[in-house]
Design a protein around this motif. Sequence first.
Motif, PDB file in Angstrom:
ATOM      1  N   ILE A   8     -38.352 -31.924  40.665  1.00 32.67           N
ATOM      2  CA  ILE A   8     -39.369 -32.707  39.955  1.00 32.67           C
ATOM      3  C   ILE A   8     -39.327 -32.524  38.444  1.00 32.67           C
ATOM      4  O   ILE A   8     -39.962 -33.283  37.719  1.00 32.67           O
ATOM      5  N   LEU A   9     -38.621 -31.498  37.962  1.00 31.96           N
ATOM      6  CA  LEU A   9     -38.562 -31.319  36.502  1.00 31.96           C
ATOM      7  C   LEU A   9     -37.620 -32.365  35.934  1.00 31.96           C
ATOM      8  O   LEU A   9     -36.543 -32.615  36.488  1.00 31.96           O
ATOM      9  N   SER A  10     -38.043 -32.953  34.827  1.00 34.96           N
ATOM     10  CA  SER A  10     -37.288 -34.067  34.269  1.00 34.96           C
ATOM     11  C   SER A  10     -36.074 -33.612  33.462  1.00 34.96           C
ATOM     12  O   SER A  10     -36.156 -32.694  32.636  1.00 34.96           O
ATOM     13  N   SER A  11     -34.954 -34.271  33.731  1.00 36.29           N
ATOM     14  CA  SER A  11     -33.721 -34.141  32.926  1.00 36.29           C
ATOM     15  C   SER A  11     -33.153 -32.719  32.845  1.00 36.29           C
ATOM     16  O   SER A  11     -32.587 -32.342  31.816  1.00 36.29           O
ATOM     17  N   VAL A  12     -33.298 -31.952  33.918  1.00 29.07           N
ATOM     18  CA  VAL A  12     -32.639 -30.635  33.934  1.00 29.07           C
ATOM     19  C   VAL A  12     -31.457 -30.607  34.884  1.00 29.07           C
ATOM     20  O   VAL A  12     -30.580 -29.755  34.760  1.00 29.07           O
ATOM     21  N   ASP A  13     -31.466 -31.522  35.864  1.00 24.72           N
ATOM     22  CA  ASP A  13     -30.362 -31.576  36.825  1.00 24.72           C
ATOM     23  C   ASP A  13     -30.235 -33.012  37.323  1.00 24.72           C
ATOM     24  O   ASP A  13     -30.608 -33.949  36.614  1.00 24.72           O
ATOM     25  N   ASP A  14     -29.784 -33.188  38.565  1.00 25.36           N
ATOM     26  CA  ASP A  14     -29.622 -34.547  39.093  1.00 25.36           C
ATOM     27  C   ASP A  14     -30.919 -35.086  39.694  1.00 25.36           C
ATOM     28  O   ASP A  14     -30.902 -36.104  40.386  1.00 25.36           O
ATOM     29  N   GLY A  15     -32.043 -34.399  39.429  1.00 25.88           N
ATOM     30  CA  GLY A  15     -33.339 -34.848  39.931  1.00 25.88           C
ATOM     31  C   GLY A  15     -33.982 -35.867  39.015  1.00 25.88           C
ATOM     32  O   GLY A  15     -33.293 -36.725  38.448  1.00 25.88           O
ATOM     33  N   SER A  16     -35.291 -35.731  38.834  1.00 24.20           N
ATOM     34  CA  SER A  16     -36.043 -36.692  38.026  1.00 24.20           C
ATOM     35  C   SER A  16     -35.380 -36.966  36.678  1.00 24.20           C
ATOM     36  O   SER A  16     -34.882 -36.058  36.017  1.00 24.20           O
ATOM     37  N   LYS A  17     -35.420 -38.264  36.304  1.00 25.48           N
ATOM     38  CA  LYS A  17     -34.755 -38.660  35.060  1.00 25.48           C
ATOM     39  C   LYS A  17     -35.729 -38.855  33.900  1.00 25.48           C
ATOM     40  O   LYS A  17     -35.318 -39.071  32.758  1.00 25.48           O
ATOM     41  N   VAL A  37     -46.150 -27.024  44.655  1.00 26.20           N
ATOM     42  CA  VAL A  37     -44.760 -27.495  44.625  1.00 26.20           C
ATOM     43  C   VAL A  37     -43.915 -26.470  43.882  1.00 26.20           C
ATOM     44  O   VAL A  37     -44.281 -26.059  42.770  1.00 26.20           O
ATOM     45  N   VAL A  38     -42.810 -26.078  44.486  1.00 24.28           N
ATOM     46  CA  VAL A  38     -41.894 -25.197  43.778  1.00 24.28           C
ATOM     47  C   VAL A  38     -40.797 -26.071  43.164  1.00 24.28           C
ATOM     48  O   VAL A  38     -40.142 -26.845  43.865  1.00 24.28           O
ATOM     49  N   ALA A  39     -40.661 -25.969  41.840  1.00 28.98           N
ATOM     50  CA  ALA A  39     -39.629 -26.736  41.129  1.00 28.98           C
ATOM     51  C   ALA A  39     -38.345 -25.908  41.168  1.00 28.98           C
ATOM     52  O   ALA A  39     -38.307 -24.797  40.652  1.00 28.98           O
ATOM     53  N   THR A  40     -37.313 -26.468  41.828  1.00 26.32           N
ATOM     54  CA  THR A  40     -36.087 -25.688  42.043  1.00 26.32           C
ATOM     55  C   THR A  40     -34.851 -26.420  41.503  1.00 26.32           C
ATOM     56  O   THR A  40     -34.027 -26.904  42.291  1.00 26.32           O
ATOM     57  N   PRO A  41     -34.733 -26.522  40.182  1.00 22.04           N
ATOM     58  CA  PRO A  41     -33.537 -27.178  39.641  1.00 22.04           C
ATOM     59  C   PRO A  41     -32.265 -26.389  39.989  1.00 22.04           C
ATOM     60  O   PRO A  41     -32.310 -25.178  40.191  1.00 22.04           O
ATOM     61  N   HIS A  42     -31.169 -27.111  40.064  1.00 14.95           N
ATOM     62  CA  HIS A  42     -29.884 -26.467  40.394  1.00 14.95           C
ATOM     63  C   HIS A  42     -29.452 -25.500  39.297  1.00 14.95           C
ATOM     64  O   HIS A  42     -29.511 -25.827  38.107  1.00 14.95           O
ATOM     65  N   PHE A  43     -28.987 -24.334  39.709  1.00 11.69           N
ATOM     66  CA  PHE A  43     -28.359 -23.400  38.770  1.00 11.69           C
ATOM     67  C   PHE A  43     -26.917 -23.161  39.201  1.00 11.69           C
ATOM     68  O   PHE A  43     -26.666 -22.704  40.324  1.00 11.69           O
ATOM     69  N   TYR A  44     -25.989 -23.509  38.313  1.00  8.23           N
ATOM     70  CA  TYR A  44     -24.564 -23.290  38.564  1.00  8.23           C
ATOM     71  C   TYR A  44     -24.069 -22.281  37.533  1.00  8.23           C
ATOM     72  O   TYR A  44     -23.950 -22.605  36.341  1.00  8.23           O
ATOM     73  N   PHE A  53     -29.975 -21.522  31.173  1.00  4.83           N
ATOM     74  CA  PHE A  53     -30.599 -22.270  32.269  1.00  4.83           C
ATOM     75  C   PHE A  53     -32.113 -22.076  32.259  1.00  4.83           C
ATOM     76  O   PHE A  53     -32.882 -23.041  32.316  1.00  4.83           O
ATOM     77  N   LEU A  54     -32.534 -20.816  32.151  1.00 11.57           N
ATOM     78  CA  LEU A  54     -33.979 -20.538  32.233  1.00 11.57           C
ATOM     79  C   LEU A  54     -34.726 -21.139  31.051  1.00 11.57           C
ATOM     80  O   LEU A  54     -35.847 -21.627  31.202  1.00 11.57           O
ATOM     81  N   SER A  55     -34.088 -21.150  29.880  1.00 10.50           N
ATOM     82  CA  SER A  55     -34.839 -21.732  28.757  1.00 10.50           C
ATOM     83  C   SER A  55     -34.912 -23.250  28.874  1.00 10.50           C
ATOM     84  O   SER A  55     -35.933 -23.851  28.547  1.00 10.50           O
ATOM     85  N   ARG A  56     -33.867 -23.879  29.427  1.00 14.76           N
ATOM     86  CA  ARG A  56     -33.933 -25.337  29.672  1.00 14.76           C
ATOM     87  C   ARG A  56     -34.995 -25.637  30.724  1.00 14.76           C
ATOM     88  O   ARG A  56     -35.786 -26.572  30.596  1.00 14.76           O
ATOM     89  N   ARG A  57     -34.993 -24.853  31.794  1.00 18.35           N
ATOM     90  CA  ARG A  57     -35.963 -25.077  32.870  1.00 18.35           C
ATOM     91  C   ARG A  57     -37.398 -24.889  32.367  1.00 18.35           C
ATOM     92  O   ARG A  57     -38.276 -25.709  32.634  1.00 18.35           O
TER      93      ARG A  57
END
Length: 231
Positions: A8-17, A37-44, A53-57
């Motif tokens: 659900i976080l915008s523009s951090v991964d292939d999720g919400s745009k 809701v747990v926001a779980t953006p992809h971390f590679y 990653f954490l500062s972007r998230r």
Amino acid sequence: MIDFHSHILSSVDDGSKSMEESSEMISMLLSQGVDTVVATPHFYADDESLDDFLSRRDAAYESLISSLTFSHPRILRGAEVSYYSGLSRLDELSRLCIEGTDLLLIEMPVCKWTEYSVREIESIALSGAVRVVLAHIERYYHLQKAQTWDRLMQCGVLMQVNASFFIRRSSRGKAVSLLRRNRIHLLGSDCHNLSHRPPRMGEAYKIIAKKTGESFTKDFIRRQRALLGDD
Ligand SMILES: [Fe+2]
């Protein structure tokens, strides 16, 4: 109810745009009865450092929270950590856990896992530093031997599945059977957008309640709340 897996976080991964899309996804979750809701953006780890990653998230989380104009579900920060050989050596794995917990959501490859990777997951689980949750196990459940799942569960590894596992007619029977046998511990929408991967937690819970009964469903929700340290 809790949605343990979302993009659900915008523009951090292939999720919400966009912020509008995030807001609409959250509003849909709310109307389905989701209060957390747990926001779980992809971390590679191959693509960026943990700090980056954490500062972007966190920046995406702050922008989202400040832009929401309605009384929204609690949003907790987490990550969907892509497994790689050597993950156990990543310093400060616990920084990727769901906020306020020791739950670490790990996404495994869709293939038969090597003995090395199974042992590595076991060693992370037994380290005591974090509690491992494997993401959407329905994607790779059939690719592993039954003993592999037994071994992981004996180490305390928890299993997350997506709402679609219950909603899809072809997999519903399997999903209900695993849930009844206590081999599913967390449910998530894994929502990415409003089009082909929207939030569908409400539908999944309706099916769960119909197939397992009200008291089993309530207990399933209660056990998930306990994982977050809720009453
Ligand atoms: Fe995901």
